[in-house]
Design an enzyme around this catalytic site. Structure first.
Site, short mmCIF file in Angstrom:
data_model
loop_
_atom_site.label_atom_id
_atom_site.label_comp_id
_atom_site.label_asym_id
_atom_site.label_seq_id
_atom_site.Cartn_x
_atom_site.Cartn_y
_atom_site.Cartn_z
N GLY A 165 8.95 -85.88 26.29
CA GLY A 165 8.34 -85.98 27.62
C GLY A 165 6.95 -85.37 27.64
N ARG A 172 2.36 -81.55 28.36
CA ARG A 172 1.05 -80.99 28.71
C ARG A 172 0.16 -82.07 29.31
NH1 ARG A 172 -2.65 -80.80 23.45
NH2 ARG A 172 -1.61 -82.38 22.24
N LYS A 186 -4.70 -84.62 30.42
CA LYS A 186 -4.02 -84.05 29.26
C LYS A 186 -4.53 -82.62 29.06
CE LYS A 186 -3.13 -85.44 24.47
NZ LYS A 186 -3.41 -86.51 23.49
N ASP A 197 2.45 -74.33 26.04
CA ASP A 197 1.75 -73.77 27.20
C ASP A 197 1.19 -74.85 28.13
OD1 ASP A 197 -0.26 -74.81 25.66
OD2 ASP A 197 -1.36 -72.93 25.41
N GLY A 198 1.36 -76.13 27.75
CA GLY A 198 0.87 -77.20 28.61
C GLY A 198 -0.63 -77.40 28.56
N ASP A 220 7.24 -91.71 19.72
CA ASP A 220 6.72 -91.29 21.02
C ASP A 220 5.20 -91.46 21.08
OD1 ASP A 220 7.09 -89.10 19.10
OD2 ASP A 220 5.94 -87.93 20.53
N ASP A 252 -2.71 -91.41 21.48
CA ASP A 252 -2.52 -90.07 20.92
C ASP A 252 -3.32 -89.82 19.65
OD1 ASP A 252 -1.09 -89.11 22.96
OD2 ASP A 252 0.72 -88.62 21.82
P1 AMP Z 1 1.94 -84.84 20.44
O1 AMP Z 1 2.03 -84.28 19.06
O2 AMP Z 1 0.67 -84.48 21.14
O3 AMP Z 1 2.21 -86.31 20.48
O4 AMP Z 1 3.09 -84.12 21.27
C1 AMP Z 1 4.44 -84.19 20.96
C2 AMP Z 1 5.25 -83.56 22.06
O5 AMP Z 1 4.95 -82.17 22.18
C3 AMP Z 1 5.04 -84.15 23.44
O6 AMP Z 1 6.24 -84.12 24.14
C4 AMP Z 1 4.01 -83.20 24.06
O7 AMP Z 1 4.05 -83.22 25.45
C5 AMP Z 1 4.49 -81.87 23.51
N1 AMP Z 1 3.39 -80.90 23.43
C6 AMP Z 1 2.37 -80.89 22.56
N2 AMP Z 1 1.55 -79.85 22.78
C7 AMP Z 1 2.05 -79.17 23.84
C8 AMP Z 1 1.66 -78.00 24.56
N3 AMP Z 1 0.56 -77.31 24.24
N4 AMP Z 1 2.43 -77.62 25.60
C9 AMP Z 1 3.54 -78.30 25.93
N5 AMP Z 1 3.95 -79.40 25.29
C10 AMP Z 1 3.24 -79.84 24.25
MG MG Z 2 2.35 -87.70 21.75
#
Ligand code: AMP
Ligand code: MG
Length: 486
Positions: A84, A87, A107, A119-120, A246, A256
Site C-alpha cells: 500500500g 508514503r 509522494k 516515516d512516510g 507493486d 516508481d
Molecule cells: P518502493 O520501493 O518505493 O516501491 O516502496 C515499496 C513499499 O514500501 C511501498 O508500499 C511504499 O509505500 C513503502 N515505503 C517506501 N518508503 C517508505 C517510507 N519512507 N515510509 C513508509 N513507507 C514506505
Molecule cells: Mg513502489
C-alpha cells in the site's frame, strides 16, 4: 484543479482516507507549467508560495479526496500480502485537455495506514532523480508517469544519514498496479477483484468491454503494453531496478523511479540497484521479469477468465505464450530502427547480435555507439570506429551494415535522419544526476537541476550548449550503484 475522483468512489477497502502531514517550511523547487496546462490546472493568481503549500501537502486543494491506495506485491519474488501507499497520497483525478483521466499524487507526504515502520517521507535526492528521469522518459517518447512538482520541506529525514526532505508530485494515467489485483486475490475477495477489473477496463481498456471475454481482453492488452514498454526501455538502455509487481502499473506507464539508471557502457547483465544483489532485475532480464509479473496478474484473474478452472488456465497461458512470441519480434523491430533499417531481411538478427557482442567486448557507451552510427550512415564513421578496441572487427561489421543498408536504396542523409529520431544523444546519465543531487543537498544549489531538466527535454538534438550531457562519464565519474533512498 477540477477533480473527479473515481478511485475514491470504489468500496472502502480499496484505500484509506488520509490527509498529507504538513511540513515545516515548504519551498518550491520546480513546477511543470506545460504539464499543468495539459491538465487544465488554473494558475491564475497562484504564486510560488501557494504552489509550495499545495504540492507539499500543507494546503489541500478543493475537490481533492486524499487517500492511500491498498496493494500487495511480490518484492524480489517474495509475496507481501499488504504493502500500500506508505508514503504517498493520491489527491484525486483530473480530466486532462484530451479527456484522459490523470491521477495527481504526492509522494513523501507523511505516514498512512500502510506505512509499516516507514516515516512516510522522501529524501530530496530521490525526488530530484524521479523528476529528471520521468521527464526524460516522456521526452524520449516512452510511456511514464510525469513530474508535476518538487518541493523541499524544510525538514530533515533520517536515512543512513540525516538528509533534507522533499515531496514529489507525480501524474499518472492511474496508480493501479499488478499488486493491486494481488491485494484482492490474496484475500479471496472475488467481488473486489471484479470491481477493480471493471475500473481498469473503464479507465484504460474500454475496447475490452466489446470483446467476448472482456477480462481476458484486458489481460491481453495489459500484457501487450508491458511488452512494448520493456522493449522501449531496452532500446534506450534503461534499467528500472525494482520491477516488483507493486511497481508495475497496469496502464503500461513506467512507474516508481527508485534505483533506476540508464547504462553507460554496454553489458547485457548490467545491474545498478544496491538492493538487487542477485541481478534479478538486470538489463536483459527485464522482458522475462515483465512476463513473470504478467503471470502473477493472470493468476489473480483466473476466476474472472472462466468458471472452469482448466479453461481459465489455458486462456491465461495463451496470453503468456503470446508475450513470449511477441517480445523478440518487437525487440528486433526496435533495434532495426536504431540501425536505420526500414525493411526486414534474413540476416538482421545476426547483424545486431554481432554488433552487441562487439559492444560488450569493448565496453563501449551504449548511447554514443548508436548515436555515432548515425553519422556513419553519412560516411563519417571515425567516431564510431574509435569506440572499439578491435577496430578491424568494427570495420568488418560496418561493411556488412553498409551493404545491408545499401539494399534499401535510401540516401545516407535520409538514413541518418531516421536514425537520429530514435537514437538519443542525451539521456539522464547517472553521474550527472549525482552531481545535481550533490549540489542541491550539500549546497542548496538547484541550478544544475534546472539545467539538466532543460537538457533532457530534447534528447534527440545535439545542442552545443548541452554538450556535457551527451558525454559518457570519465572513469572517475562512473556510477556503479544506485539507491532507492526510501
Ligand atoms: P518502493 O520501493 O518505493 O516501491 O516502496 C515499496 C513499499 O514500501 C511501498 O508500499 C511504499 O509505500 C513503502 N515505503 C517506501 N518508503 C517508505 C517510507 N519512507 N515510509 C513508509 N513507507 C514506505
Ligand atoms: Mg513502489
Amino acid at each position: 484543479m477540477q477533480f473527479d475522483n473515481s478511485y475514491a468512489r470504489l468500496p472502502e477497502r480499496f484505500s484509506a482516507a488520509v490527509l498529507p502531514t504538513p511540513v515545516k517550511a515548504p519551498r518550491l523547487i520546480a513546477f511543470n507549467r506545460a504539464l499543468a496546462d495539459e491538465l487544465g490546472i488554473d494558475l491564475d493568481g497562484v504564486d510560488d508560495e501557494r504552489l509550495a503549500a499545495i504540492f507539499s501537502g500543507n494546503a489541500v486543494p478543493q475537490g481533492a479526496e486524499p487517500l492511500a491506495m491498498a496493494y500487495a506485491g511480490h518484492q524480489f519474488g517474495n509475496f507481501v500480502p499488504q504493502l500500500g501507499d506508505g508514503r504517498a497520497v493520491l489527491l484525486g483525478e483530473v480530466l486532462d485537455r484530451k479527456g484522459g483521466r490523470r491521477d495527481i499524487q504526492l509522494k513523501g507526504s507523511g505516514p498512512t495506514r500502510f506505512s509499516r515502520r516507514g516515516d512516510g517521507r522522501a529524501a530530496l535526492g530521490p525526488v530530484l532523480r524521479e523528476y529528471i528521469v520521468s521527464e526524460a522518459m516522456f521526452a524520449l517518447g516512452i510511456p511514464a508517469t510525469r513530474a508535476l512538482a518538487a518541493v523541499t520541506t524544510g525538514e530533515r529525514v533520517q536515512r543512513e544519514i540525516g538528509l533534507p526532505g522533499g515531496v514529489f508530485t507525480r501524474v499518472a494515467a492511474s496508480h493501479v498496479r499488478v499488486g493491486t489485483f494481488q491485494f484482492f486475490a490474496a484475500r479471496e475477495d472475488g467481488e473486489g477483484l471484479k470491481t477493480l477489473a471493471d475500473h481498469v477496463i473503464d479507465r484504460h481498456y474500454p475496447e475490452a468491454r466489446q470483446a467476448g471475454r472482456p477480462y481476458l481482453a484486458m489481460l491481453q492488452a495489459i500484457a501487450e503494453r508491458q511488452c512494448d514498454l520493456v522493449c522501449r526501455w531496452l532500446m534506450v538502455g534503461f534499467i528500472h531496478g525494482v520491477m516488483n509487481t507493486d511497481n508495475m502499473a497496469v496502464s503500461g506507464e513506467t512507474i516508481d523511479f527508485g534505483p533506476c539508471a540508464f547504462m553507460d557502457e554496454y553489458h547485457p547483465n548490467k545491474v545498478f540497484s544496491s538492493i538487487d544483489a542477485q541481478g534479478r532485475y538486470a538489463y536483459n532480464n527485464q522482458p522475462g521479469i515483465a512476463q513473470w509479473n504478467i503471470a502473477r496478474l493472470a493468476e489473480c484473474l483466473l476466476p474472472l477468465l472462466d468458471e472452469d478452472q482448466d479453461k481459465a488456465v489455458d486462456l491465461a497461458n495463451s496470453v503468456l505464450a503470446d508475450f513470449a512470441k511477441a517480445f523478440p519480434k518487437r525487440w528486433l523491430a526496435g533495434i532495426r530502427a536504431k540501425l536505420g533499417l526500414a525493411s526486414e531481411a534474413e540476416g538482421d538478427e545476426q547483424l545486431v547480435q554481432d554488433l552487441l557482442a562487439l559492444m560488450q567486448r569493448s565496453e563501449v557507451d551504449y548511447t554514443l555507439t548508436f548515436r555515432s552510427l548515425c553519422s556513419a550512415a553519412q560516411g563519417k564513421a571515425e567516431a564510431f570506429r574509435g569506440m572499439f578496441i578491435d577496430i578491424a572487427a568494427a570495420d568488418e561489421w560496418l561493411k556488412r551494415w553498409q551493404a545491408r543498408s545499401a539494399q534499401e536504396g535510401r540516401s545516407g542523409d535520409e538514413q541518418a535522419k531516421a536514425m537520429r529520431a530514435v537514437n538519443p544523444a542525451v539521456i539522464p546519465r547517472n553521474h550527472r544526476i549525482e552531481e545535481v543531487i550533490a549540489a542541491a543537498v550539500e549546497d542548496d544549489d538547484f541550478e544544475p537541476f534546472h539545467e539538466m531538466v532543460k537538457a533532457i527535454a530534447r534528447p534527440f538534438e545535439e545542442r552545443p550548449d548541452y554538450a556535457v550531457y551527451m558525454q559518457a562519464p570519465m572513469n572517475h565519474e562512473r556510477v556503479f550503484r544506485t539507491f532507492c533512498g526510501t
